[in-house]
Design a protein around this motif. Structure first.
Motif, PDB file in Angstrom:
ATOM      1  N   MET A   1      -5.976 -21.669  37.276  1.00 12.02           N
ATOM      2  CA  MET A   1      -6.343 -20.276  37.550  1.00 12.02           C
ATOM      3  C   MET A   1      -5.944 -19.861  38.959  1.00 12.02           C
ATOM      4  O   MET A   1      -5.531 -18.723  39.186  1.00 12.02           O
ATOM      5  CB  MET A   1      -7.849 -20.097  37.344  1.00 12.02           C
ATOM      6  N   ALA A   2      -6.045 -20.791  39.904  1.00 15.17           N
ATOM      7  CA  ALA A   2      -5.605 -20.479  41.267  1.00 15.17           C
ATOM      8  C   ALA A   2      -4.099 -20.249  41.311  1.00 15.17           C
ATOM      9  O   ALA A   2      -3.616 -19.286  41.940  1.00 15.17           O
ATOM     10  CB  ALA A   2      -6.001 -21.612  42.207  1.00 15.17           C
TER      11      ALA A   2
ATOM     12  N   ASN B   1     -10.744 -20.120  43.826  1.00 14.27           N
ATOM     13  CA  ASN B   1     -10.154 -21.457  43.853  1.00 14.27           C
ATOM     14  C   ASN B   1      -8.986 -21.548  44.822  1.00 14.27           C
ATOM     15  O   ASN B   1      -8.131 -22.414  44.699  1.00 14.27           O
ATOM     16  CB  ASN B   1      -9.712 -21.886  42.454  1.00 14.27           C
TER      17      ASN B   1
ATOM     18  N   HIS C   1      -3.095 -16.947  39.932  1.00 16.42           N
ATOM     19  CA  HIS C   1      -3.293 -15.882  40.921  1.00 16.42           C
ATOM     20  C   HIS C   1      -2.133 -15.850  41.915  1.00 16.42           C
ATOM     21  O   HIS C   1      -1.628 -14.771  42.271  1.00 16.42           O
ATOM     22  CB  HIS C   1      -4.615 -16.100  41.653  1.00 16.42           C
TER      23      HIS C   1
ATOM     24  N   GLN D   1      -9.362 -25.096  37.124  1.00 18.61           N
ATOM     25  CA  GLN D   1      -9.515 -24.399  38.402  1.00 18.61           C
ATOM     26  C   GLN D   1      -8.179 -24.293  39.137  1.00 18.61           C
ATOM     27  O   GLN D   1      -7.852 -23.254  39.729  1.00 18.61           O
ATOM     28  CB  GLN D   1     -10.548 -25.130  39.258  1.00 18.61           C
TER      29      GLN D   1
ATOM     30  N   LYS E   1     -10.151 -25.979  45.583  1.00 15.76           N
ATOM     31  CA  LYS E   1      -9.524 -24.835  46.245  1.00 15.76           C
ATOM     32  C   LYS E   1      -8.146 -25.245  46.750  1.00 15.76           C
ATOM     33  O   LYS E   1      -8.021 -26.242  47.468  1.00 15.76           O
ATOM     34  CB  LYS E   1     -10.391 -24.334  47.411  1.00 15.76           C
TER      35      LYS E   1
ATOM     36  N   LEU F   1      -3.736 -13.281  49.079  1.00 14.56           N
ATOM     37  CA  LEU F   1      -4.433 -14.024  48.037  1.00 14.56           C
ATOM     38  C   LEU F   1      -5.945 -13.949  48.218  1.00 14.56           C
ATOM     39  O   LEU F   1      -6.462 -14.066  49.333  1.00 14.56           O
ATOM     40  CB  LEU F   1      -3.995 -15.498  48.065  1.00 14.56           C
ATOM     41  N   ASP F   2      -6.645 -13.758  47.108  1.00 19.81           N
ATOM     42  CA  ASP F   2      -8.101 -13.686  47.129  1.00 19.81           C
ATOM     43  C   ASP F   2      -8.629 -14.218  45.797  1.00 19.81           C
ATOM     44  O   ASP F   2      -8.629 -13.519  44.783  1.00 19.81           O
ATOM     45  CB  ASP F   2      -8.559 -12.239  47.344  1.00 19.81           C
ATOM     46  N   HIS F   3      -9.041 -15.482  45.803  1.00 20.26           N
ATOM     47  CA  HIS F   3      -9.454 -16.130  44.552  1.00 20.26           C
ATOM     48  C   HIS F   3     -10.460 -17.229  44.887  1.00 20.26           C
ATOM     49  O   HIS F   3     -10.342 -17.890  45.932  1.00 20.26           O
ATOM     50  CB  HIS F   3      -8.223 -16.736  43.848  1.00 20.26           C
TER      51      HIS F   3
ATOM     52  N   TYR G   1     -15.874 -20.189  34.360  1.00 21.52           N
ATOM     53  CA  TYR G   1     -15.989 -19.089  35.302  1.00 21.52           C
ATOM     54  C   TYR G   1     -17.258 -18.274  35.154  1.00 21.52           C
ATOM     55  O   TYR G   1     -17.497 -17.355  35.916  1.00 21.52           O
ATOM     56  CB  TYR G   1     -14.743 -18.193  35.213  1.00 21.52           C
TER      57      TYR G   1
END
Length: 657
Positions: free
Chosen positions: A119-120, A67, A123, A116, A149, A63-65, A271
């Motif tokens: 969107m996390a 949030n 992902h 937020q 986050k 995972l790379d985001h 964003y």
């Protein structure tokens, strides 16, 4: 003690301990950056258990985001698995909400946070990962507390296209109904948990809580939770309900949530500058007429004369042209020394007023987009410099329009004004009131004044269809044809069988044949119009204005319960609407005919003469071939709107309209 992790990190403090290990705040020596190091003991683990424990690091590394808590590294030590990840200095979302001490977030703030998280999670799901423990304690904030986050992927599971998880995992308050039943589950369980988090953002409480696990499971299986406050928009509340649907097939996917207009429209703005988005709240003698005459005076104040200037930047050579543009609406008033209509200012040229309401001192309008406009009087100074608060209505320049301060997302569909109080009905069937509480008409259980709209809490959970009010009483109709009344009860105007007054809504007993569809109020009386176009009335019957006198009871003074209107030509005439004055009433039939009854003083019934005709209902002539579409009564005048013109007949002694 923390296992030796070499010369790369400096230990600062222990952040937390649990059954699966400990969490430490450390400083990375290479750049001085603070990080979180999670240690999972493996001394007593089998080889298989060690491999399973490494799954958190494997999942997190996928995972790379912005949030999602960033994954930096992991390695296997002698006694533990060590996972290095991003540090969020703002604490957990749970703590943030608890620290508000009951102060609700505004809708913009809720959406800012919720988008937020959405969107996390999108992902996460796009990587075919289930979080399985999404909750406010696992959502962290940055130091400025404006960026969220998601963290803690300790029990996450990677799915292939055919896999459905089956192990019971997650925090009990957030587990889905399918988990409670031990069924297979998929991403829709994360959507349920996401709905629980959204509920927390809206209420500062979890939707499902109980003192023991069986009771909690029962609540979850029934899907029973307290309703959301009406100051949040219907779109947001409806989305929440869809996410907390007991049937996982009927819950939206994360992508279906993203494309909702309330989400998609704000996502781009968020964003473009994540973490720095501010939350902005939305902040002389007159003639007397005994028969209908066309109302004059609008020619000089036609809506087309209410113009605004609009710039046109399409001109060549950078020139800017201006042109006049007609306003969307025009509102007029007359009274005092004005015998002809005069134009009231609007907040802007694009303000479209769809209805107006008047009280003793209030003038209010409702816009097409569900906002309330109030016309207030300016204070002006006399020659001595003393402020004068009371200004004659004859000075049209003293009025200025303001939008009523509103709660985010509230869409008003009806506004009614009584004697110094105002009621507002939202599109979700929620009733609000403000103003003077002197007669208990605010419905809050006391006689206190309220300066800003406040929910009539006694009617929460009741789907209100319409509201009406007299000078000192209120009537509410629900979509289930139930009627509630409160306020001053003199003359039986509340229909409760007595003259007592009430400060809270009271359910009205009705005859079985009475199924109300519309409600109307006079100064001291109330009318119900049924689905079969019959009329029921209660309150003062002075001058037989209720039209309930019969040969056996020719002078009925008051009706304390709702009784059918049977004076000829009723009930044979099907009534479309009712207008009630202080001592007379007008009825509009489905065929566009007008009937009046009551006192004929000054010709308010619209007859050839001003003589009172006891106990009789009069059919009003004088409209020619025009069909009347609306009818209304003041204390001593009547107004009818036809397809062509506006007509009025009234008393010359009346001070104003």
């Amino acid at each position: 003690m923390m296992e030796n992790i070499g010369d790369k990190f400096e230990h600062i403090r222990v952040v937390g301990r649990g059954a699966f290990g400990s969490v430490h705040l450390c400083r990375r020596l290479s750049d001085g950056k603070q990080v979180i190091i999670k240690q999972i003991p493996v001394e007593q683990m089998t080889r298989e258990e060690k491999q399973q424990s490494l799954s958190e690091a494997k999942v997190h590394s996928k995972l790379d985001h912005p949030n999602i808590i960033a994954y930096y590294d992991h390695f296997l030590g002698e006694k533990s698995i060590v996972i290095v990840m991003e540090y969020a200095a703002g604490g957990t979302l749970y703590d943030y909400l608890q620290q508000r001490h009951g102060a609700f977030l505004q809708e913009e703030e809720v959406l800012n946070f919720f988008i937020q998280i959405v969107m996390a999670l999108d992902h996460v799901h796009s990587r075919k990962v289930l979080h399985r423990d999404l909750k406010s304690q696992n959502i962290l904030l940055n130091e400025r507390k404006d960026t969220l986050k998601i963290g803690d992927f300790g029990i996450s599971k990677v799915l292939d296209s055919k896999t459905k998880a089956s192990s019971v995992v997650g925090t009990p308050c957030y587990i889905s109904p399918e988990l409670c039943e031990g069924k297979h589950y998929n991403q829709k369980s994360d959507i349920w948990a996401l709905g629980c988090v959204l509920y927390e953002l809206l209420t500062l409480k979890r939707p499902f809580e109980a003192t023991n696990l069986p009771a909690l499971v029962l609540k979850i299986m029934h899907g029973s939770f307290a309703p959301i406050a009406d100051h949040y928009s219907s779109e947001l509340r409806q989305m929440l309900l869809s996410m907390l649907h007991r049937d996982p097939q009927k819950r939206p996917t994360i992508r279906q949530i993203i494309v909702q207009p309330i989400i998609f429209g704000l996502m781009y703005c968020l964003y473009t500058d994540i973490g720095t988005i501010p939350c902005i709240s939305r902040s002389s003698q007159r003639p007397s007429f005994s028969s209908p005459v066309q109302l004059q005076g609008f020619a000089n104040e036609h809506p087309d004369s209410a113009l605004s200037v609009q710039k046109d930047f399409s001109a060549k050579d950078g020139e800017c042209k201006t042109e006049s543009v007609a306003a969307c609406s025009a509102v007029y008033y007359w009274g005092g020394s004005y015998s002809t209509p005069h134009h009231l200012p609007l907040p802007s040229s694009d303000t479209e007023i769809v209805s107006i309401s008047l009280g003793r001192t209030q003038m209010a309008g409702l816009t097409r987009d569900g906002r309330v406009v109030l016309w207030k009087t300016k204070e002006k100074e006399d020659t001595t410099g003393t402020t004068q608060a009371k200004i004659s209505i004859s000075d049209s320049s003293v009025f200025y329009p303001v939008f009523l301060e509103e709660k985010a997302g509230v869409h008003i569909v009806q506004i009614v004004c009584g004697n110094l109080f105002t009621l507002l009905l939202t599109d979700r069937g929620i009733l609000l009131s403000f103003g003077s509480g002197s007669n208990g008409c605010l419905g809050h259980g006391d006689y206190n004044d309220v300066s800003q709209p406040k929910i009539v809490e006694e009617l929460l959970g009741v789907d209100v269809k319409a509201v009406a009010c007299g000078s000192s009483h209120v009537v509410v109709l629900t979509r289930e044809h139930t009627v509630y009344t409160w306020g001053r009860g003199q003359n039986g105007r509340l229909g409760l069988g007595k003259s007592d007054s009430f400060v809270l809504p009271q359910k009205v007993p009705l005859l079985a044949a009475c199924e109300p569809e519309q409600i109307y109020c006079g100064h001291d009386c109330t009318f119900l119009l049924t689905s079969t176009k019959e009329i029921y009335a209660c309150g003062s019957n002075r001058h037989n204005k209720l039209a309930v006198d019969t040969p056996s009871h020719p002078h009925k003074e008051e009706a304390y319960m709702f009784v059918p209107v049977k004076t000829e030509p009723f009930p044979d005439v099907q009534v479309k609407s009712v207008g009630a004055g202080a001592s007379h009433t007008a009825f509009l039939s489905e065929q566009g005919e007008v009937f009046t009854v009551g006192s004929n003083q000054d010709g308010r019934l619209g007859t050839e003469t001003t003589e009172t005709i006891p106990n009789r209902v009069i059919k009003v002539e004088g409209f020619g071939t025009s069909k009347v579409s609306q009818i209304a009564c003041g204390d001593s005048f009547t107004v009818a709107l036809t397809e062509i013109v506006l007509s009025t007949w009234h008393s010359c002694s009346t001070s104003g309209t």
